[in-house]
Design a protein around this motif. Sequence first.
Motif, PDB file in Angstrom:
ATOM      1  N   THR A  20       0.825  -1.212   0.000  1.00 13.78           N
ATOM      2  CA  THR A  20       0.000   0.000   0.000  1.00 13.78           C
ATOM      3  C   THR A  20       0.854   1.254   0.000  1.00 13.78           C
ATOM      4  N   ASP A  65      -5.500   6.921  -8.083  1.00 11.34           N
ATOM      5  CA  ASP A  65      -5.925   6.252  -6.852  1.00 11.34           C
ATOM      6  C   ASP A  65      -6.242   4.783  -7.077  1.00 11.34           C
ATOM      7  N   TYR A  66      -6.614   4.447  -8.318  1.00 11.09           N
ATOM      8  CA  TYR A  66      -7.077   3.093  -8.595  1.00 11.09           C
ATOM      9  C   TYR A  66      -6.131   2.319  -9.515  1.00 11.09           C
ATOM     10  N   GLU A 101      -3.822  -2.605   0.348  1.00  7.58           N
ATOM     11  CA  GLU A 101      -4.762  -1.904  -0.517  1.00  7.58           C
ATOM     12  C   GLU A 101      -4.336  -1.940  -1.981  1.00  7.58           C
ATOM     13  N   THR A 102      -3.042  -2.105  -2.247  1.00  4.20           N
ATOM     14  CA  THR A 102      -2.570  -2.147  -3.633  1.00  4.20           C
ATOM     15  C   THR A 102      -3.180  -3.329  -4.382  1.00  4.20           C
ATOM     16  N   LYS A 105      -6.241  -2.496  -6.560  1.00  2.00           N
ATOM     17  CA  LYS A 105      -6.142  -1.638  -7.739  1.00  2.00           C
ATOM     18  C   LYS A 105      -6.602  -2.398  -8.986  1.00  2.00           C
ATOM     19  N   ARG A 184      -2.042   3.904   6.249  1.00  2.00           N
ATOM     20  CA  ARG A 184      -2.567   4.778   5.190  1.00  2.00           C
ATOM     21  C   ARG A 184      -4.084   4.863   5.186  1.00  2.00           C
ATOM     22  N   GLU A 187      -4.932   9.680   5.909  1.00  2.00           N
ATOM     23  CA  GLU A 187      -3.781  10.416   5.392  1.00  2.00           C
ATOM     24  C   GLU A 187      -3.910  11.893   5.725  1.00  2.00           C
ATOM     25  N   LYS A 195      -7.535  12.419   3.807  1.00  2.00           N
ATOM     26  CA  LYS A 195      -8.274  11.285   3.251  1.00  2.00           C
ATOM     27  C   LYS A 195      -8.622  10.309   4.366  1.00  2.00           C
ATOM     28  N   SER A 197     -10.200   6.433   4.712  1.00  2.00           N
ATOM     29  CA  SER A 197     -10.547   5.246   3.934  1.00  2.00           C
ATOM     30  C   SER A 197     -11.953   4.768   4.255  1.00  2.00           C
TER      31      SER A 197
END
Length: 483
Positions: A20, A65-66, A101-102, A105, A184, A187, A195, A197
């Motif tokens: 992430t 972001d995606y 979180e990656t 994507k 994260r 943020e 941000k 989540s």
Amino acid sequence: MRRVEREVEQIISAGIDIGTSTTKLVISRFSLMNTAGASQVPRIEIIDTEIIHKSPIYRTPLSADYLIDIPAVFSLVRMEYAKAGIRAEDIQTGAVIITGETATKENAEEMVRRLSDEAGEFLVATAGPDLEGMIAAKGSGAYEYSKVTGRTVANIDIGGGTANIAVYQAGIFKGTCTLHIGGRLIEYEDGQVKKISSPVQKLIAQKGIQLALGDAADSLAIREVTVAMADTLGRILDGKVELEDEPLLLGHPPDWNVPVEDIMFSGGVGECIYHLEKREEETGMPVYNDLGVQLSEELRRHPALARWRWIQPKETVRATVLGAGTQTTEISGATIQVEKESLPIKNLPVYRLSFENESNGTREKIFRAVEQAIALYDPNREGRNFALYLSDVPMLRFYEVQEVAAAILEAFCKQPDQGQPLVIVVENDMAKVLGQSLMAMKAERSVLCIDQIHVENGDYLDIGRVLQSEVVPVVVKTLAFHS
């Protein structure tokens, strides 16, 4: 008596962790040797693992972001290969892991597929959170600590987006659980909340925490969030899930059935706890304006976590990448039958058939298993292949091995695509005789028959090219991209 010299073979492994927050790479050298006696069946094992290169900690490149910035990731990998003095074609095993979180994507699957195809002979490309936790526990030292002490340890690998928990007792895997706990998830920018989540939004709505964009990064509401995260972690380590924990639960609840005795933290938040890496001015590690430091401070002081003995890890932020590069590869038995042109094979699902130490009803068992495997892995009969794993096989006479081979050939005729290899994995040392029996019966398909590998239903196999010692590297994994 003439002394028998034992030859050592070396192969290069790479681990790449795209998380992430951070991306890192490690290059290792494995030494393989036959550890069996002169009169015994050869057993090729990894006798030494040497880390030959560790990359700096890079911020994970994102183009949106995606989306992962795939060209930027390739640029980092090529640069680190050059520093290590290796080429992509030198890589014979290893793992590409997309974590946290990656893994959500849109191009995560494309990323690992391209890396595993173009950056070396990687055997595994995975983003399953359960496997992430297991790999991190090996990279952090938790697995080895459990094995040496006999104690039950939970490794909690907390990165930017998730906390991956893996529990080992006396070196035996007991279970996993993954939580939406990470640095994260909130943020900051210029000292304010930039941000929040989705999991944290659900958490603050459930608990009535007054937190909004633009609030101060050191507001009391931030402390309430970290306290709630620590509360949930404490209950999960106890094997419990309350209603208030559900916003932070990613996937299944904790599935270990033994009480945890010790805990160990790894990942980026683990680094904030232990400070094992060199300081930022020495390493150039990126600065992160997020929840990570505040979360680590709460974990250190929270009473719910003081009930367990804390064990310092060997690695923190690099635990997953070290586990991926050094702990994912197994070596097959030397008594195998493979056709080299059919290798490597990747992402092959496994169907386990237990003989239950009985030789009766072999043909019926094999037919039933193959039918069930086709129904499970190729329900639309599109030609998807699988590996049949034979476990708990009793001692068989030669004619009984031939009966097993004949039944396998007949049963596998039900597969719609007869052009794919016939892949059999055997728990004990009988792959050579079974494979040769299959070949002698004029199997029209290529045959891959390997042994000394332990797998279960739901696992996937990657089988690498044949090494000089006539064995193959194998990675057993869970293949999943969570959403």
